[in-house]
Design an enzyme around this catalytic site. Structure first.
Site, PDB file in Angstrom:
ATOM      1  N   ASP A 237       0.820  -1.261  -0.110  1.00  0.00           N
ATOM      2  CA  ASP A 237      -0.018   0.080   0.022  1.00  0.00           C
ATOM      3  C   ASP A 237       0.834   1.414  -0.119  1.00  0.00           C
ATOM      4  OD1 ASP A 237      -2.923   0.893   0.487  1.00  0.00           O
ATOM      5  OD2 ASP A 237      -1.924   2.017   2.117  1.00  0.00           O
TER       6      ASP A 237
ATOM      7  N   HIS B  92      -7.274  -6.911   0.130  1.00  0.00           N
ATOM      8  CA  HIS B  92      -6.159  -6.042   0.098  1.00  0.00           C
ATOM      9  C   HIS B  92      -4.832  -6.159   0.963  1.00  0.00           C
ATOM     10  CE1 HIS B  92      -4.175  -2.035  -0.225  1.00  0.00           C
ATOM     11  NE2 HIS B  92      -4.438  -1.634   0.837  1.00  0.00           N
TER      12      HIS B  92
END
Length: 296
Positions: free
Chosen positions: A108, A276
């Site tokens: 991320d 994610h």
């Protein structure tokens, strides 16, 4: 410190040219730097790091503005949270620890810092792994309705006038649990001890302000730097591994390898059975993929 990491990990604050970076280390072998994303700390690696520490010298950090690292006040242009400044912190940490050359993996936001680190300091980064992202510049130039809905937080956090700071600060625990819960699909559940640490850190208004500045920088000064690299033909030259969650927005929305091949010369990768948060949802697969890549 209440963390779900084995006793063999040691914690310290490393002076990165005037910015204190919370750093956790363990293991012996080739050095590997692991960088977290939003809204986590180094603890996103709590299942992966012990596995890698069996073969590598593992360095975990809290990015500036996050966790227990220093949180410089953002200036008008948010340069303090540009990825160039954040990457310089990480280079300084590794050099303070005695590592001139190292591999880096970032999830991320940490992946964006790692990308900039490899661009700005190619002599130091031997291998680069990016988890569940495509390049920032690629993301903005391919934005559409689906991106706006799926990644609304990019625009919310970049909003000015103190709006996201005020709203998140009113109930940071709700924000973190809701945001993370919306991007979890299958795999291991989040460790409550890790969630509690993320919440603890986000109760600090300085952390909220810093993380918003991180996203504001991505939409401004980071793009200036990225555009300059693109126009100069500056690309990643070390081997790059891209991993993504098959059930996540990135995996559903992009040809991830094709996107990274516009920015790097040696690209490989695959999707993992999760959403994610690869290091927390699919830690065994993530650790195995990283270990294999780092030993090639």
């Amino acid at each position: 410190m209440s963390v779900p990491l084995p006793s063999g990990f040691t914690s310290r604050i490393v002076d990165a040219d005037g910015v204190g970076i919370h750093t956790v280390t363990a293991g012996d072998g080739p050095p590997v730097l692991l960088l977290h994303g939003y809204p986590q700390t180094h603890l996103i690696w709590h299942e992966v790091a012990p596995r890698l520490a069996e073969r590598f010298s593992v360095v975990l950090t809290d990015l500036r503005g996050y966790g227990d690292s220093d949180k410089p006040a953002p200036g008008p242009d948010n340069a303090e949270y540009g990825k160039r400044a954040m990457a310089a912190d990480q280079l300084a940490v590794m050099r303070r620890l005695g590592f001139e050359h190292f591999a880096v993996a970032g999830h991320d936001r940490g992946g964006r810092v790692a990308h900039r680190l490899a661009l700005d300091h190619p002599e130091s980064v031997t291998r680069l792994a990016v988890l569940d992202i495509v390049p920032t510049r690629y993301t903005f130039t391919h934005a559409d309705k689906n991106f706006g809905l799926g990644y609304y937080h990019w625009f919310f956090l970049a909003a000015g006038h103190g709006i996201p700071e005020r709203l998140i600060g009113n109930d940071p625990e709700f924000w973190i649990r809701a945001r993370m819960g919306a991007r979890h699909h299958g795999g291991m559940p989040f460790a409550e001890a890790a969630i509690a640490e993320y919440v603890r850190c986000f109760r600090d208004p300085a952390a909220i302000a810093a993380s918003c500045a991180d996203y504001r920088a991505a939409a401004s000064i980071d793009l200036v730097h990225d555009d300059a690299d693109a126009h100069a033909g500056n690309r990643i030259h070390c081997p790059l591994l891209a991993l993504w969650g098959e059930a996540g927005f990135v995996g559903r929305s992009y040809d991830v390898l094709a996107a990274w091949r516009e920015y790097a010369g040696q690209v490989s990768g695959k999707g993992l059975p999760c959403d994610h948060y690869l290091p927390e949802e699919a830690p065994v697969d993530t650790a195995a993929a990283l270990a294999a890549f780092f030993t090639q």
